[in-house]
Design an enzyme around this catalytic site. Sequence first.
Site, PDB file in Angstrom:
ATOM      1  CB  SER A 173      14.518  32.168  11.792  1.00 35.20           C
ATOM      2  OG  SER A 173      14.207  31.377  10.685  1.00 35.20           O
ATOM      3  CG  MET A 174      13.283  27.091  12.311  1.00 33.85           C
ATOM      4  SD  MET A 174      13.791  25.373  12.268  1.00 33.85           S
ATOM      5  CE  MET A 174      13.599  25.014  10.530  1.00 33.85           C
ATOM      6  CG  ASP A 219      11.958  36.521   5.858  1.00 36.40           C
ATOM      7  OD1 ASP A 219      12.432  35.584   5.199  1.00 36.40           O
ATOM      8  OD2 ASP A 219      11.875  36.509   7.103  1.00 36.40           O
ATOM      9  CG  HIS A 251      14.961  34.860   7.367  1.00 33.81           C
ATOM     10  ND1 HIS A 251      13.725  34.781   7.970  1.00 33.81           N
ATOM     11  CD2 HIS A 251      15.696  33.852   7.920  1.00 33.81           C
ATOM     12  CE1 HIS A 251      13.702  33.773   8.831  1.00 33.81           C
ATOM     13  NE2 HIS A 251      14.892  33.200   8.820  1.00 33.81           N
TER      14      HIS A 251
HETATM   15  C1  LIG Z   1      19.683  31.971  11.015  1.00 28.21           C
HETATM   16  C2  LIG Z   1      18.753  30.943  10.441  1.00 28.21           C
HETATM   17  C3  LIG Z   1      17.355  31.409  10.521  1.00 28.21           C
HETATM   18  C4  LIG Z   1      16.424  30.275  10.220  1.00 28.21           C
HETATM   19  O1  LIG Z   1      15.918  29.583  11.062  1.00 28.21           O
HETATM   20  O2  LIG Z   1      16.265  30.077   8.872  1.00 28.21           O
HETATM   21  C5  LIG Z   1      15.621  28.971   8.373  1.00 28.21           C
HETATM   22  C6  LIG Z   1      14.295  28.730   8.643  1.00 28.21           C
HETATM   23  C7  LIG Z   1      13.699  27.611   8.088  1.00 28.21           C
HETATM   24  C8  LIG Z   1      14.432  26.778   7.264  1.00 28.21           C
HETATM   25  N1  LIG Z   1      13.853  25.634   6.710  1.00 28.21           N
HETATM   26  O3  LIG Z   1      12.648  25.415   6.842  1.00 28.21           O
HETATM   27  O4  LIG Z   1      14.570  24.825   6.091  1.00 28.21           O
HETATM   28  C9  LIG Z   1      15.756  27.067   7.004  1.00 28.21           C
HETATM   29  C10 LIG Z   1      16.351  28.166   7.558  1.00 28.21           C
END
Ligand SMILES: CCCC(=O)Oc1ccc([N+](=O)[O-])cc1
Length: 302
Positions: A173-174, A219, A251
């Site tokens: 993810s991030m 996702d 996701h």
């Molecule tokens: C385990 C979490 C995975 C993750 O990073 O999810 C996200 C990605 C982006 C956002 N957001 O932009 O707020 C939130 C959760």
Amino acid sequence: MAAFAPPTDGVADVYPRNAIARLAVAAALACGALTLAQPASAAGPFERGPNPTDSLLEASRGPFSTSNQSVSSLVTGFGGGRVYYPNDTSQGTFGAIAISPGYTASWSSLSWLGPRIASHGFVVIGIETNSRYDQPASRGRQLLAALDWLVEDSPTAVRSRIDPSRLAMAGHSMGGGGSLEAADDRPSLQAAVPLAPWNLTKNWSGVRVPTMIIGGENDSVASVTTHSQPFYESIPASSEKAYLELNGASHFFPQTTNTTMAKSMVAWLKRFVDDDLRYDPFLCPAPRGTAIEEYRDTCPHS
Ligand SMILES: CCCC(=O)Oc1ccc([N+](=O)[O-])cc1
């Protein structure tokens, strides 16, 4: 034509895939205009472990037994974590990979990946981020700091096992968005594997690092149509790249054991971190199966 048929005694790997080029190489070999510098069956210098099979890559562990150690949160540039390494010291050094969790998550969300990847012959550091709320660019810098710590400051049992010229990164993810940032910033890296990557930046045309992006069809946090697919398409075709989309995956697919993901991830790391051509057949032609929604690639790999 039989005289120009590729030999079957282990040198077939030197033949280009293009049929006309294959004939040219065969003809040059046959009339003595071309000699092979070394037997093509010779092992590459970074090959570690036995010849790969489907069952080896699909098993919960690879061929190496592993150990692991906690990494203190007092290190510089990232938040500590856990390092995993093969016990074997008889085959030379190993490549190393740093892996970042996603937004608000800790390494424990991905920890199955530590022993799984290390057991195929890699040093793996699963990082904690400085803050659970760090954004992708920060996560990318922290991944690079973790690789620098591995190479320069980790305990002797870890550092002595690492080849500093064979480093890679991944993240969820991030953290996956962070691995793209790190690949963009440090082209000397050998491989990147963003998992369900999330990033506001969509253009990764500067990435030269061989990158396999793995996305989940369903996702809803980082949809593949707004994240993984445009990220993949923005990387130039001159860079080695692959896009694996997992059928029906959300996701959060990297947070539980996922055989399809691990199989392709290990094959990518072996192929590009270890330059181990034995793993090419697991990437080219494209892997298929009910768990795979789509695969895009730059096969054949040069
Ligand atoms: C385990 C979490 C995975 C993750 O990073 O999810 C996200 C990605 C982006 C956002 N957001 O932009 O707020 C939130 C959760």
